[in-house]
Design an enzyme around this catalytic site. Structure first.
Site, mmCIF file in Angstrom:
data_model
loop_
_atom_site.group_PDB
_atom_site.id
_atom_site.type_symbol
_atom_site.label_atom_id
_atom_site.label_comp_id
_atom_site.label_asym_id
_atom_site.label_seq_id
_atom_site.Cartn_x
_atom_site.Cartn_y
_atom_site.Cartn_z
ATOM 1 N N LYS A 64 0.815 -1.209 0.000
ATOM 2 C CA LYS A 64 0.000 0.000 0.000
ATOM 3 C C LYS A 64 0.858 1.273 0.000
ATOM 4 C CE LYS A 64 -4.114 -2.107 0.801
ATOM 5 N NZ LYS A 64 -3.784 -3.517 0.939
HETATM 6 C C1 LIG Z 1 -4.508 -4.669 0.643
HETATM 7 C C2 LIG Z 1 -3.777 -5.943 0.683
HETATM 8 C C3 LIG Z 1 -4.072 -7.004 -0.198
HETATM 9 C C4 LIG Z 1 -5.204 -6.930 -1.186
HETATM 10 O O1 LIG Z 1 -4.968 -5.970 -2.202
HETATM 11 P P1 LIG Z 1 -6.196 -5.403 -3.058
HETATM 12 O O2 LIG Z 1 -5.617 -4.347 -3.913
HETATM 13 O O3 LIG Z 1 -7.190 -4.885 -2.077
HETATM 14 O O4 LIG Z 1 -6.750 -6.544 -3.844
HETATM 15 C C5 LIG Z 1 -3.279 -8.138 -0.135
HETATM 16 N N1 LIG Z 1 -2.285 -8.247 0.759
HETATM 17 C C6 LIG Z 1 -1.978 -7.266 1.625
HETATM 18 C C7 LIG Z 1 -0.878 -7.465 2.585
HETATM 19 C C8 LIG Z 1 -2.703 -6.079 1.613
HETATM 20 O O5 LIG Z 1 -2.405 -5.096 2.465
#
Ligand SMILES: *Cc1c(COP(=O)(O)O)cnc(C)c1O
Length: 462
Positions: free
Chosen positions: A112
């Site tokens: 993120k």
């Molecule tokens: C947010 C997240 C996901 C999922 O990603 P999306 O873009 O919501 O599909 C997978 N793994 C981790 C560690 C995340 O923080």
């Protein structure tokens, strides 16, 4: 570059407006009117460039004239300067033809950060120049919220409120949100699960009086700026493994469908991607849907990969929009049916979806076993989300095409599950070693729109 809503009736916006508003006023999601193309020659020219230089070339056409070239270069430089790895998104080999794309070297140890750090810098530049202040409200299953708080803490033109499901995130995730001391960031522990948090967030955006009154801005994974930032590492990873001269495949641990959708955009831009695999945990609504069994909500069952515990996968709407040939009324109808529990995908749309996305699921036991086995086979300690990806990738990958599985978080972010599976306690990187000693600041809030609005209004400086 113009951005249109998946529901067809919100105003058409430029990049800055789409980024600052997040959710469209008709409840839809913004998508670019056309997808910019990169020729094979342009893709080949990315070879050997820094992550930042690749980011600039891949994202520039989407941004239009919102930032000058120099402004945009500066934004990218600052966004990734705080990462703990010079390559930003390094590749590691797991096995013959199977690679791990490590996306956890940012300040909060999850992918993120790639999008959130960039968004923070873009907001700063765009708002600073207009002298405006906005209120950012986000909902998180854990990682978005910490990345947002980290990206916006101390910036003087934003107040940030993050809703997370009380008791349903890991201690590291919680502490990353509750320990920053800057007064413009606020962690809100809400009663309910992540889908409840996401639903209340949508309600706030649909309350136009509140939305306009506090100048609400959204940075959840539906924000187009975030999807765009994630397109970059598909290019950097593919080129490092020989694209565009040979195609590569990707497997993506998926929840809200933002990360995998960025891979789809990379493919539509011209990157030769063979398989694009959606990996889900036991909350497998996307896998069921992509297997032709319709999209029907169930109860979210808490898992060891909590950032993927989801029933309403927001960005999937963007995939449906393209699968339905960009017919907004069809999307409006599906989303109405979803409110009542679910919908079936038409045969034509299903064909388009299956042409672009493969899918698989990993049970809790399989996820644990994958952590154990991967450590034994390659010495890599996986976080549970990445392990879901590795498991599904192993199942579906074909010989001859390199498979790149996205490692979405650092194992130290989910130490309990990792230790149980591997017998090893994953240590936090030294730069955040005192996280467990810092004091916490958080407000407990009910799952109630009016109460949330009152709380947020009460915390914003007059
Ligand atoms: C947010 C997240 C996901 C999922 O990603 P999306 O873009 O919501 O599909 C997978 N793994 C981790 C560690 C995340 O923080």
């Amino acid at each position: 570059m113009r951005y249109i809503s998946t529901r067809g009736t919100a105003p058409v916006l430029n990049f800055e407006e789409a980024m600052l508003s997040g959710l469209a006023r008709d409840g839809g999601l913004y998508v670019p009117e056309t997808i910019p193309q990169m020729s094979l020659t342009e893709i080949a020219a990315l070879e050997g460039l820094s992550y930042e230089a690749i980011a600039y070339r891949v994202m520039r056409p989407f941004v239009g004239d919102v930032f000058t070239d120099a402004e945009f270069e500066g934004i990218i430089e600052r966004a990734y300067a705080g990462f703990g790895h010079a390559a930003r998104a390094p590749l590691k080999q797991l096995d013959q033809g199977h690679f791990l794309l490590e996306l956890f070297h940012g300040p909060t140890l999850a992918f993120k950060d790639f999008a959130m750090q960039l968004i923070g810098q873009m907001f700063q530049t765009a708002l600073g120049r207009k002298g405006e202040r906005v209120t950012i409200v986000g909902a998180t299953s854990g990682d978005t919220g910490s990345a947002a708080i980290e990206a916006f803490r101390g910036l003087d033109n934003v107040d940030v409120f993050i809703l997370y499901p009380h008791g349903r995130i890991s201690e590291v995730q919680r502490r990353q949100m509750t320990t920053p001391t800057e007064s413009n960031v606020h962690a809100l522990a809400m009663d309910g699960d992540f889908d409840d948090c996401q639903a209340r967030l949508k309600d706030m955006f649909n309350d136009f009086e509140f939305r306009d009154g506090v100048r609400l801005a959204g940075v959840n994974s539906i924000n187009w700026g975030r999807v765009l930032a994630q397109v970059v590492y598909y290019f950097s990873a593919a080129v490092a493994l020989g694209a565009p001269h040979r195609p590569v495949s990707f497997t993506v641990p998926t929840g809200n469908f933002g990360d995998i959708f960025a891979g789809y955009i990379a493919k539509r831009m011209g990157l030769p991607i063979d398989q694009l695999v959606v990996a889900t945990n036991q909350n497998d609504i996307l896998h069921r849907c992509l297997s032709g069994r319709g999209y029907h909500k169930g109860d979210t069952v808490p898992s060891i990969s909590p950032s993927m515990d989801i029933q309403v996968s927001s960005n999937f709407e963007r995939a449906l929009f393209d699968a339905y040939d960009r017919e907004a009324p069809a999307i409006v109808q599906l989303m109405d049916e979803l409110k009542a529990g679910g919908f079936e995908v038409s045969q034509g749309a299903m064909q388009v979806l299956q042409q672009h996305y493969l899918s698989g699921r990993a049970s809790e036991a399989e996820t644990m076993a994958t952590i154990t086995e991967t450590l034994a086979r390659s010495g890599e300690l996986l976080c549970p989300h990445s392990a879901v990806g590795v498991k599904v990738a192993e199942e579906l990958r074909v010989t001859g095409t390199p498979m790149i599985t996205l490692a979405t978080a650092h194992p130290a972010k989910f130490p309990d599950a990792v230790e149980k599976a591997s017998g090893q306690h994953p240590p936090l990187p030294a730069r955040m070693g005192d996280l467990y000693e810092r004091s916490e600041r958080v407000s407990r809030v009910p799952n109630d729109l009016a109460a949330l609005i009152a709380h947020i209004k009460g915390q914003i400086p007059a």
